[in-house]
Design an enzyme around this catalytic site. Structure first.
Site, PDB file in Angstrom:
ATOM      1  N   LYS A  14       0.834  -1.211   0.000  1.00  0.00           N
ATOM      2  CA  LYS A  14       0.000   0.000   0.000  1.00  0.00           C
ATOM      3  C   LYS A  14       0.870   1.264   0.000  1.00  0.00           C
ATOM      4  O   LYS A  14       0.675   2.144  -0.832  1.00  0.00           O
ATOM      5  CB  LYS A  14      -0.924   0.027   1.233  1.00  0.00           C
ATOM      6  CG  LYS A  14      -1.862  -1.167   1.337  1.00  0.00           C
ATOM      7  CD  LYS A  14      -2.830  -1.020   2.515  1.00  0.00           C
ATOM      8  CE  LYS A  14      -2.159  -0.971   3.866  1.00  0.00           C
ATOM      9  NZ  LYS A  14      -1.592  -2.263   4.347  1.00  0.00           N
ATOM     10  N   ARG A  89      -9.702   0.860   8.328  1.00  0.00           N
ATOM     11  CA  ARG A  89      -9.285  -0.490   8.721  1.00  0.00           C
ATOM     12  C   ARG A  89     -10.343  -1.203   9.542  1.00  0.00           C
ATOM     13  O   ARG A  89     -10.125  -2.352   9.935  1.00  0.00           O
ATOM     14  CB  ARG A  89      -7.994  -0.409   9.533  1.00  0.00           C
ATOM     15  CG  ARG A  89      -6.723  -0.684   8.732  1.00  0.00           C
ATOM     16  CD  ARG A  89      -5.554  -0.439   9.646  1.00  0.00           C
ATOM     17  NE  ARG A  89      -4.365  -1.164   9.317  1.00  0.00           N
ATOM     18  CZ  ARG A  89      -3.317  -0.639   8.671  1.00  0.00           C
ATOM     19  NH1 ARG A  89      -3.355   0.576   8.214  1.00  0.00           N
ATOM     20  NH2 ARG A  89      -2.236  -1.371   8.482  1.00  0.00           N
ATOM     21  N   ARG A 128      11.871  -5.621   5.591  1.00  0.00           N
ATOM     22  CA  ARG A 128      11.822  -4.179   5.838  1.00  0.00           C
ATOM     23  C   ARG A 128      12.320  -3.862   7.248  1.00  0.00           C
ATOM     24  O   ARG A 128      12.960  -2.849   7.475  1.00  0.00           O
ATOM     25  CB  ARG A 128      10.391  -3.655   5.654  1.00  0.00           C
ATOM     26  CG  ARG A 128      10.295  -2.152   5.858  1.00  0.00           C
ATOM     27  CD  ARG A 128       8.943  -1.594   5.470  1.00  0.00           C
ATOM     28  NE  ARG A 128       7.879  -2.041   6.372  1.00  0.00           N
ATOM     29  CZ  ARG A 128       6.599  -1.748   6.215  1.00  0.00           C
ATOM     30  NH1 ARG A 128       6.200  -1.018   5.185  1.00  0.00           N
ATOM     31  NH2 ARG A 128       5.698  -2.183   7.073  1.00  0.00           N
ATOM     32  N   ARG A 134      11.478  -0.125  12.370  1.00  0.00           N
ATOM     33  CA  ARG A 134      10.100  -0.157  12.892  1.00  0.00           C
ATOM     34  C   ARG A 134       9.932  -1.309  13.858  1.00  0.00           C
ATOM     35  O   ARG A 134      10.174  -2.460  13.514  1.00  0.00           O
ATOM     36  CB  ARG A 134       9.102  -0.289  11.729  1.00  0.00           C
ATOM     37  CG  ARG A 134       8.738   1.044  11.137  1.00  0.00           C
ATOM     38  CD  ARG A 134       7.805   0.902   9.969  1.00  0.00           C
ATOM     39  NE  ARG A 134       6.546   0.211  10.263  1.00  0.00           N
ATOM     40  CZ  ARG A 134       5.538   0.144   9.415  1.00  0.00           C
ATOM     41  NH1 ARG A 134       5.626   0.724   8.225  1.00  0.00           N
ATOM     42  NH2 ARG A 134       4.439  -0.499   9.739  1.00  0.00           N
ATOM     43  N   ARG A 146      -0.512  -8.733  13.496  1.00  0.00           N
ATOM     44  CA  ARG A 146      -1.044  -7.738  12.557  1.00  0.00           C
ATOM     45  C   ARG A 146      -1.884  -8.406  11.478  1.00  0.00           C
ATOM     46  O   ARG A 146      -2.924  -7.887  11.077  1.00  0.00           O
ATOM     47  CB  ARG A 146       0.116  -6.962  11.923  1.00  0.00           C
ATOM     48  CG  ARG A 146       0.766  -6.016  12.906  1.00  0.00           C
ATOM     49  CD  ARG A 146       2.132  -5.564  12.452  1.00  0.00           C
ATOM     50  NE  ARG A 146       2.103  -4.748  11.261  1.00  0.00           N
ATOM     51  CZ  ARG A 146       3.196  -4.412  10.567  1.00  0.00           C
ATOM     52  NH1 ARG A 146       4.388  -4.830  10.963  1.00  0.00           N
ATOM     53  NH2 ARG A 146       3.089  -3.667   9.496  1.00  0.00           N
TER      54      ARG A 146
HETATM   55  P1  B4P Z   1       4.171  -1.840   2.128  1.00  0.00           P
HETATM   56  O1  B4P Z   1       3.363  -3.000   1.722  1.00  0.00           O
HETATM   57  O2  B4P Z   1       4.243  -0.672   1.255  1.00  0.00           O
HETATM   58  O3  B4P Z   1       3.643  -1.548   3.573  1.00  0.00           O
HETATM   59  P2  B4P Z   1       2.151  -1.202   3.971  1.00  0.00           P
HETATM   60  O4  B4P Z   1       1.159  -2.214   3.500  1.00  0.00           O
HETATM   61  O5  B4P Z   1       1.886   0.219   3.592  1.00  0.00           O
HETATM   62  O6  B4P Z   1       2.377  -1.273   5.507  1.00  0.00           O
HETATM   63  P3  B4P Z   1       1.618  -1.566   6.811  1.00  0.00           P
HETATM   64  O7  B4P Z   1       0.209  -1.987   6.605  1.00  0.00           O
HETATM   65  O8  B4P Z   1       2.535  -2.470   7.524  1.00  0.00           O
HETATM   66  O9  B4P Z   1       1.711  -0.237   7.589  1.00  0.00           O
HETATM   67  P4  B4P Z   1       0.775   0.904   8.115  1.00  0.00           P
HETATM   68  O10 B4P Z   1       1.717   2.037   8.205  1.00  0.00           O
HETATM   69  O11 B4P Z   1      -0.449   1.113   7.298  1.00  0.00           O
HETATM   70  O12 B4P Z   1       5.629  -2.322   2.338  1.00  0.00           O
HETATM   71  C1  B4P Z   1       6.025  -3.527   2.904  1.00  0.00           C
HETATM   72  C2  B4P Z   1       7.378  -3.960   2.365  1.00  0.00           C
HETATM   73  O13 B4P Z   1       7.175  -4.702   1.172  1.00  0.00           O
HETATM   74  C3  B4P Z   1       8.316  -2.819   1.991  1.00  0.00           C
HETATM   75  O14 B4P Z   1       9.588  -3.112   2.470  1.00  0.00           O
HETATM   76  C4  B4P Z   1       8.297  -2.790   0.482  1.00  0.00           C
HETATM   77  O15 B4P Z   1       9.517  -2.378  -0.074  1.00  0.00           O
HETATM   78  C5  B4P Z   1       8.014  -4.249   0.132  1.00  0.00           C
HETATM   79  N1  B4P Z   1       7.290  -4.404  -1.123  1.00  0.00           N
HETATM   80  C6  B4P Z   1       6.270  -3.625  -1.568  1.00  0.00           C
HETATM   81  N2  B4P Z   1       5.851  -4.073  -2.778  1.00  0.00           N
HETATM   82  C7  B4P Z   1       6.621  -5.185  -3.065  1.00  0.00           C
HETATM   83  C8  B4P Z   1       6.658  -6.076  -4.184  1.00  0.00           C
HETATM   84  N3  B4P Z   1       5.834  -5.972  -5.216  1.00  0.00           N
HETATM   85  N4  B4P Z   1       7.543  -7.091  -4.136  1.00  0.00           N
HETATM   86  C9  B4P Z   1       8.394  -7.223  -3.092  1.00  0.00           C
HETATM   87  N5  B4P Z   1       8.409  -6.386  -2.025  1.00  0.00           N
HETATM   88  C10 B4P Z   1       7.535  -5.376  -2.016  1.00  0.00           C
HETATM   89  O16 B4P Z   1       0.297   0.404   9.574  1.00  0.00           O
HETATM   90  C11 B4P Z   1       1.165   0.198  10.662  1.00  0.00           C
HETATM   91  C12 B4P Z   1       0.384   0.104  11.976  1.00  0.00           C
HETATM   92  O17 B4P Z   1      -0.248   1.374  12.270  1.00  0.00           O
HETATM   93  C13 B4P Z   1      -0.785  -0.898  12.034  1.00  0.00           C
HETATM   94  O18 B4P Z   1      -0.364  -2.195  12.362  1.00  0.00           O
HETATM   95  C14 B4P Z   1      -1.684  -0.268  13.140  1.00  0.00           C
HETATM   96  O19 B4P Z   1      -1.207  -0.566  14.433  1.00  0.00           O
HETATM   97  C15 B4P Z   1      -1.520   1.223  12.918  1.00  0.00           C
HETATM   98  N6  B4P Z   1      -2.581   1.775  12.044  1.00  0.00           N
HETATM   99  C16 B4P Z   1      -2.382   2.361  10.821  1.00  0.00           C
HETATM  100  N7  B4P Z   1      -3.557   2.750  10.290  1.00  0.00           N
HETATM  101  C17 B4P Z   1      -4.525   2.410  11.199  1.00  0.00           C
HETATM  102  C18 B4P Z   1      -5.949   2.528  11.210  1.00  0.00           C
HETATM  103  N8  B4P Z   1      -6.612   3.070  10.179  1.00  0.00           N
HETATM  104  N9  B4P Z   1      -6.636   2.060  12.284  1.00  0.00           N
HETATM  105  C19 B4P Z   1      -5.999   1.519  13.332  1.00  0.00           C
HETATM  106  N10 B4P Z   1      -4.644   1.362  13.380  1.00  0.00           N
HETATM  107  C20 B4P Z   1      -3.907   1.798  12.322  1.00  0.00           C
END
Ligand code: B4P
Length: 191
Positions: A14, A89, A128, A134, A146
């Site tokens: 995302k 979420r 990551r 993190r 998670r």
């Molecule tokens: P991404 O995949 O980009 O990470 P994300 O989904 O955005 O992250 P996440 O859900 O963990 O975090 P968020 O900040 O929303 O990247 C993951 C890795 O994969 C990276 O290293 C990237 O380089 C790699 N990657 C990406 N695409 C790839 C591909 N095609 N091939 C290989 N590798 C690839 O949430 C973090 C925390 O915040 C949650 O757990 C929760 O506690 C809180 N939170 C956030 N929003 C919330 C909400 N709305 N309500 C309640 N809690 C919330």
């Protein structure tokens, strides 16, 4: 206004895809994860409260994140549209977002749901975690929590939007460029 929800489990891409999409479509990027992490870095009361949940892999309470998004929407009256990354979420967050957008006489146009296998998610997040510093990425038990939280509380949100025919499933496995192209193709059909 054209508003997108980028949906998917933790590690599905995302954040990675959002960075590119907001540039291409000139949207305002709203990532609740990024906002929470900047509150933690600033050691604000909100950040300190959120950290307790995030370090355990749990979702932060709805009232906290809904308040943050409401504030961010107010702060950006000129936006051409918003890309919501990691929000909503829970069903309560989705309902609150609909109400907030209605006040602005707009709505969610499309929900793009990234599909990635659980093992791939765990590998990506652990990788990551080596460089991101993190605390929610470097422990396999927290990562599994998670993913469990996602299945329990977040995946029903897709069903909420499916009732309105707004959800498109996109494979989140493959190269970042390929996935970006698939996302753009769906947006271009709808925009
Ligand atoms: P991404 O995949 O980009 O990470 P994300 O989904 O955005 O992250 P996440 O859900 O963990 O975090 P968020 O900040 O929303 O990247 C993951 C890795 O994969 C990276 O290293 C990237 O380089 C790699 N990657 C990406 N695409 C790839 C591909 N095609 N091939 C290989 N590798 C690839 O949430 C973090 C925390 O915040 C949650 O757990 C929760 O506690 C809180 N939170 C956030 N929003 C919330 C909400 N709305 N309500 C309640 N809690 C919330």
């Amino acid at each position: 206004m054209f508003n997108i929800v980028l949906f998917g489990p933790p590690g599905s891409g995302k954040g990675t895809q959002s960075e590119r999409l907001v540039l291409k479509y000139n949207l305002k990027h709203l990532s609740t994860g990024d906002i929470l992490r900047s509150e933690i870095a600033g050691q604000t009361p909100l950040g300190l409260e959120a950290k307790n949940f995030m370090d355990k892999g749990q979702l932060v309470p709805d009232e906290v994140v809904i308040g943050m998004i409401s504030f961010a929407l107010e702060k950006n009256p000129q936006a051409k549209g918003f890309l919501f990354d990691g929000f909503p979420r829970t069903d309560a967050q989705a309902e609150a977002l609909d109400k907030l957008l209605k006040l602005k006489q707009t709505e969610i146009a499309i929900v793009l749901s990234l599909l990635v296998s659980e093992e791939e998610l765990v590998q990506r997040l652990l990788k990551r975690g080596i460089t991101s510093g993190r605390s929610d990425d470097n422990n396999v038990d927290v990562i599994r929590t998670r993913i469990i939280e996602y299945h329990k509380k977040t995946s029903p949100v897709a069903e909420y939007y499916r009732k309105f025919n707004k959800v498109f499933d996109i494979s989140g496995e493959g190269s970042i460029d390929e996935i970006f192209e698939s996302l753009c193709a769906k947006i271009d059909e709808r925009i």
